[in-house]
Scaffold this motif. Structure first.
Motif, mmCIF file in Angstrom:
data_model
loop_
_atom_site.group_PDB
_atom_site.id
_atom_site.type_symbol
_atom_site.label_atom_id
_atom_site.label_comp_id
_atom_site.label_asym_id
_atom_site.label_seq_id
_atom_site.Cartn_x
_atom_site.Cartn_y
_atom_site.Cartn_z
ATOM 1 N N SER A 3 0.846 -1.197 0.000
ATOM 2 C CA SER A 3 0.000 0.000 0.000
ATOM 3 C C SER A 3 0.883 1.250 0.000
ATOM 4 O O SER A 3 1.725 1.428 0.876
ATOM 5 C CB SER A 3 -0.904 -0.004 1.243
ATOM 6 O OG SER A 3 -1.631 1.197 1.310
ATOM 7 N N TYR A 4 0.683 2.117 -1.025
ATOM 8 C CA TYR A 4 1.466 3.351 -1.124
ATOM 9 C C TYR A 4 0.591 4.592 -0.945
ATOM 10 O O TYR A 4 1.039 5.712 -1.210
ATOM 11 C CB TYR A 4 2.170 3.423 -2.482
ATOM 12 C CG TYR A 4 3.099 2.248 -2.713
ATOM 13 C CD1 TYR A 4 4.259 2.129 -1.965
ATOM 14 C CD2 TYR A 4 2.808 1.276 -3.668
ATOM 15 C CE1 TYR A 4 5.115 1.057 -2.163
ATOM 16 C CE2 TYR A 4 3.647 0.209 -3.876
ATOM 17 C CZ TYR A 4 4.811 0.098 -3.117
ATOM 18 O OH TYR A 4 5.653 -0.959 -3.301
ATOM 19 N N GLU A 5 -0.658 4.376 -0.514
ATOM 20 C CA GLU A 5 -1.552 5.516 -0.340
ATOM 21 C C GLU A 5 -0.949 6.500 0.666
ATOM 22 O O GLU A 5 -0.551 6.106 1.766
ATOM 23 C CB GLU A 5 -2.943 5.063 0.143
ATOM 24 C CG GLU A 5 -3.814 4.479 -0.941
ATOM 25 C CD GLU A 5 -3.411 3.050 -1.299
ATOM 26 O OE1 GLU A 5 -2.543 2.511 -0.588
ATOM 27 O OE2 GLU A 5 -3.939 2.510 -2.287
ATOM 28 N N GLY A 6 -0.891 7.777 0.271
ATOM 29 C CA GLY A 6 -0.394 8.826 1.176
ATOM 30 C C GLY A 6 1.105 9.011 1.135
ATOM 31 O O GLY A 6 1.622 9.994 1.695
ATOM 32 N N THR A 7 1.832 8.089 0.484
ATOM 33 C CA THR A 7 3.298 8.209 0.477
ATOM 34 C C THR A 7 3.733 9.459 -0.258
ATOM 35 O O THR A 7 4.561 10.235 0.234
ATOM 36 C CB THR A 7 3.925 6.968 -0.185
ATOM 37 O OG1 THR A 7 3.436 5.800 0.475
ATOM 38 C CG2 THR A 7 5.437 7.024 -0.093
ATOM 39 N N VAL A 8 3.177 9.647 -1.452
ATOM 40 C CA VAL A 8 3.537 10.823 -2.231
ATOM 41 C C VAL A 8 3.059 12.096 -1.535
ATOM 42 O O VAL A 8 3.773 13.094 -1.479
ATOM 43 C CB VAL A 8 2.934 10.732 -3.649
ATOM 44 C CG1 VAL A 8 3.217 12.009 -4.432
ATOM 45 C CG2 VAL A 8 3.492 9.532 -4.384
ATOM 46 N N MET A 9 1.843 12.047 -0.976
ATOM 47 C CA MET A 9 1.301 13.222 -0.299
ATOM 48 C C MET A 9 2.178 13.627 0.878
ATOM 49 O O MET A 9 2.433 14.817 1.093
ATOM 50 C CB MET A 9 -0.127 12.936 0.185
ATOM 51 C CG MET A 9 -1.145 12.841 -0.936
ATOM 52 S SD MET A 9 -1.302 14.393 -1.847
ATOM 53 C CE MET A 9 -1.972 15.433 -0.559
ATOM 54 N N ARG A 10 2.650 12.631 1.640
ATOM 55 C CA ARG A 10 3.510 12.947 2.788
ATOM 56 C C ARG A 10 4.840 13.559 2.308
ATOM 57 O O ARG A 10 5.356 14.497 2.923
ATOM 58 C CB ARG A 10 3.762 11.695 3.625
ATOM 59 C CG ARG A 10 2.565 11.277 4.475
ATOM 60 C CD ARG A 10 2.941 10.180 5.454
ATOM 61 N NE ARG A 10 3.299 8.934 4.786
ATOM 62 C CZ ARG A 10 2.436 7.996 4.416
ATOM 63 N NH1 ARG A 10 1.138 8.176 4.657
ATOM 64 N NH2 ARG A 10 2.827 6.883 3.826
ATOM 65 N N ALA A 11 5.377 13.033 1.210
ATOM 66 C CA ALA A 11 6.633 13.575 0.678
ATOM 67 C C ALA A 11 6.432 15.018 0.211
ATOM 68 O O ALA A 11 7.261 15.895 0.478
ATOM 69 C CB ALA A 11 7.136 12.710 -0.469
ATOM 70 N N VAL A 12 5.309 15.255 -0.476
ATOM 71 C CA VAL A 12 5.026 16.611 -0.948
ATOM 72 C C VAL A 12 4.775 17.542 0.224
ATOM 73 O O VAL A 12 5.180 18.712 0.214
ATOM 74 C CB VAL A 12 3.823 16.602 -1.911
ATOM 75 C CG1 VAL A 12 3.393 18.028 -2.259
ATOM 76 C CG2 VAL A 12 4.158 15.830 -3.183
#
Length: 544
Positions: A330-339
């Protein structure tokens, strides 16, 4: 025995046209400077005399003619002595000076000019005018050129007077003819007056030159300051963008690393399950081969003993693989947290920039006080002109053209038509207010629209929570905090009006691309008072 000194022409080289230097005599008998004839032959394909054109089959050997050389030396010495003696007695005429009109050979410098003889004289030729009684009456002046221009063309008399009526120089006979009833004064009298006027004019011109030179220095200093500011802005911008770029690169690297680590964990778990399954498959294959072998046996004892041995050596697997699975990571939120991390860095850098920008604009702080002649009759101004609030009661004031008649507004006394200026206003405790700058020619009577087109560059607070920049149409401002003190900055030439939340060091809004052509005044409106609401005043605060 009398000495004889030949003339200068006899000692001139016909090539360089100057006195001989190292004179030589060639076979035809003519004399030249050794260097001159040598260069002449070097440049020619024939060896001949420059004067008589006699040709020589071979280039003659050249020897210094000592007799001529000694004669030239004597001539030089004598000429120098003569020139020195002459120059000690009288000055030889030089370019830019007036020469003696009588001298025939060497022109000497004139000491005086005679307006009667229309001639300029050196010291020697001036002597008759100093000793002869008839010439003593002639009018002598400092030497000038073009003496004819100083004589009246009609009467051939000296121009000694000035006609103020016709603004022209005249002679004595002119005053009894063409200029008989005119205002005539001596030439020197008019000269003194005109010279004094020219002196004043020259002083004014020099003052204008000095002012322009100072303006050049001011402009150069402005360019230097602008260059320093530009370099500083570039350095700060590079620093900020470098930090942002590094933050983005770190965020990207962390994002990739997080996803790759999750993938590696998934792959390791899958490898472990696959290895376990392969081991069980291997055991089952061995068991399958044993079972197949026993199933072919015709010996009852061998079959039964083999089955018992088979159960001991190869027990049945007990793990239930139907419940085992490898779900996708599950990668949900990974990009959002990085951004979000990059955004946090960006916000910190923006705050630093805004703090620096606010400090810079605060350097342009000006003194602002309220102008009571422009205040709406309902407004109450403090005695120091720094506070304004709604009084809820109309005062009996003259309805002069500068005063706002309907809108609860007031202007500052100070006007600005160039440069940059900044002021701060405390809005703490208020539920309504307008702030900004206004053009001198704004409408102050009746209903007023706040917009750049009507000469207003303002922001306001309404309904206690709604902030708007009064563009056309208005622009809603979504602020992170309620400003307690608002800073207003104007760059006249740049066409910029910016508003800052001073405590939060945040930019609220900027009007850009404005075209200012008239005076600008600070503009204030404390809004209307509703019972106990909005009773706090707008306060022009000192800039720290």
């Amino acid at each position: 025995m009398a000495s004889y000194l030949p003339s200068e022409d006899q000692f001139l080289c016909s090539i360089c046209l100057d006195l001989f230097t190292d004179p030589v005599t060639i076979p035809c008998g003519h004399n030249f400077c050794k260097n001159c004839i040598t260069k002449h032959w070097d440049r020619s394909d024939r060896c001949q005399c420059p004067l008589c054109k006699k040709e020589f089959n071979t280039r003659p050997e050249l020897y210094i003619n000592t007799f001529i050389s000694e004669m030239v030396a004597q001539f030089r010495e004598s000429a120098q002595q003569k020139a020195s003696s002459s120059s000690s007695e009288q000055h030889v005429f030089k370019p830019g000076e007036v020469s003696c009109d009588v001298c025939t050979e060497t022109k000497l410098k004139a000491l005086k000019s005679c307006l009667v003889c229309l001639t300029s004289y050196c010291e020697t030729h001036l002597e008759p005018h100093l000793i002869m009684s008839g010439l003593k009456r002639h009018q002598l002046i400092d030497p000038v050129e073009n003496l004819e221009d100083r004589m009246c063309p009609k009467h051939d008399k000296p121009l000694e007077l000035f006609c103020k009526t016709d603004q022209t120089c005249v002679c004595m006979l002119c005053t009894v003819s063409e200029h008989k009833m005119h205002d005539v004064v001596p030439l020197k009298e008019e000269y003194e007056g005109k010279k004094a006027a020219l002196g004043k004019k020259e002083a004014r011109i020099q003052e204008m030159i000095q002012k322009r030179q100072l303006k050049i220095q001011e402009i150069k200093r402005s360019v230097d300051v602008s260059k320093e500011e530009a370099d500083r802005e570039i350095a700060e911008g590079v620093q900020v963008f470098t930090a942002l770029k590094e933050s983005v690169e770190r965020g990207e690297a962390n994002l990739i690393n997080t996803i790759e680590e999750k993938q590696k964990t998934t792959e390791k778990q899958a490898e472990h399950f696959i290895k376990e399954l392969e081991q069980e498959i291997s055991e089952l294959q061995k068991r399958s081969a044993k079972v197949e072998h026993l199933s072919r046996s015709e010996d009852p004892l061998h079959l039964l003993q083999g089955i018992q041995s088979l159960n001991i050596q190869y027990p049945s697997p007990t793990k239930d693989w139907t419940k085992v699975s490898i779900p996708p990571s599950s990668y949900e939120g990974t990009v959002m947290r990085a951004v979000a991390q990059v955004e946090e860095t960006f916000s910190k850098e923006m705050k630093k920039l805004l703090e620096a920008e606010l400090k810079r604009v605060q350097k342009y702080a000006v003194e602002v006080t309220l102008d009571p002649d422009t205040a709406n009759p309902y407004l109450i101004l403090s005695s120091d002109g720094k506070q304004v609030r709604d009084g809820d009661v109309e005062k009996n004031l003259p309805n002069n053209r500068e005063r706002f008649s309907d809108r609860n507004s007031v202007l500052g006394k100070q006007s600005f038509s160039s440069g940059r200026f900044y002021f701060e206003v405390q809005v703490k405790g208020k539920t309504e207010w307008d702030l900004g700058v206004a053009r001198q020619s704004i409408n102050r009577k009746g209903d007023i629209t706040l917009s750049p087109e009507d000469g207003f560059w303002t922001i306001w607070l309404t309904k206690a929570i709604e902030y708007d920049a009064m563009e056309d149409p208005p622009v809603r401002l979504y602020l992170k905090s309620r400003p307690q003190k608002v800073g207003v900055f104007v760059d006249y030439e740049e066409g910029l009006v910016s508003f800052y939340d001073v405590d939060a060091a945040a930019l609220m809004y900027s009007f850009t691309g404005c075209s200012f052509t008239a005076k600008l005044y600070p503009y204030f409106s404390p809004g209307s008072k509703y019972g106990r609401k909005n009773t706090a005043p707008l306060i022009i605060s000192p800039v720290s």
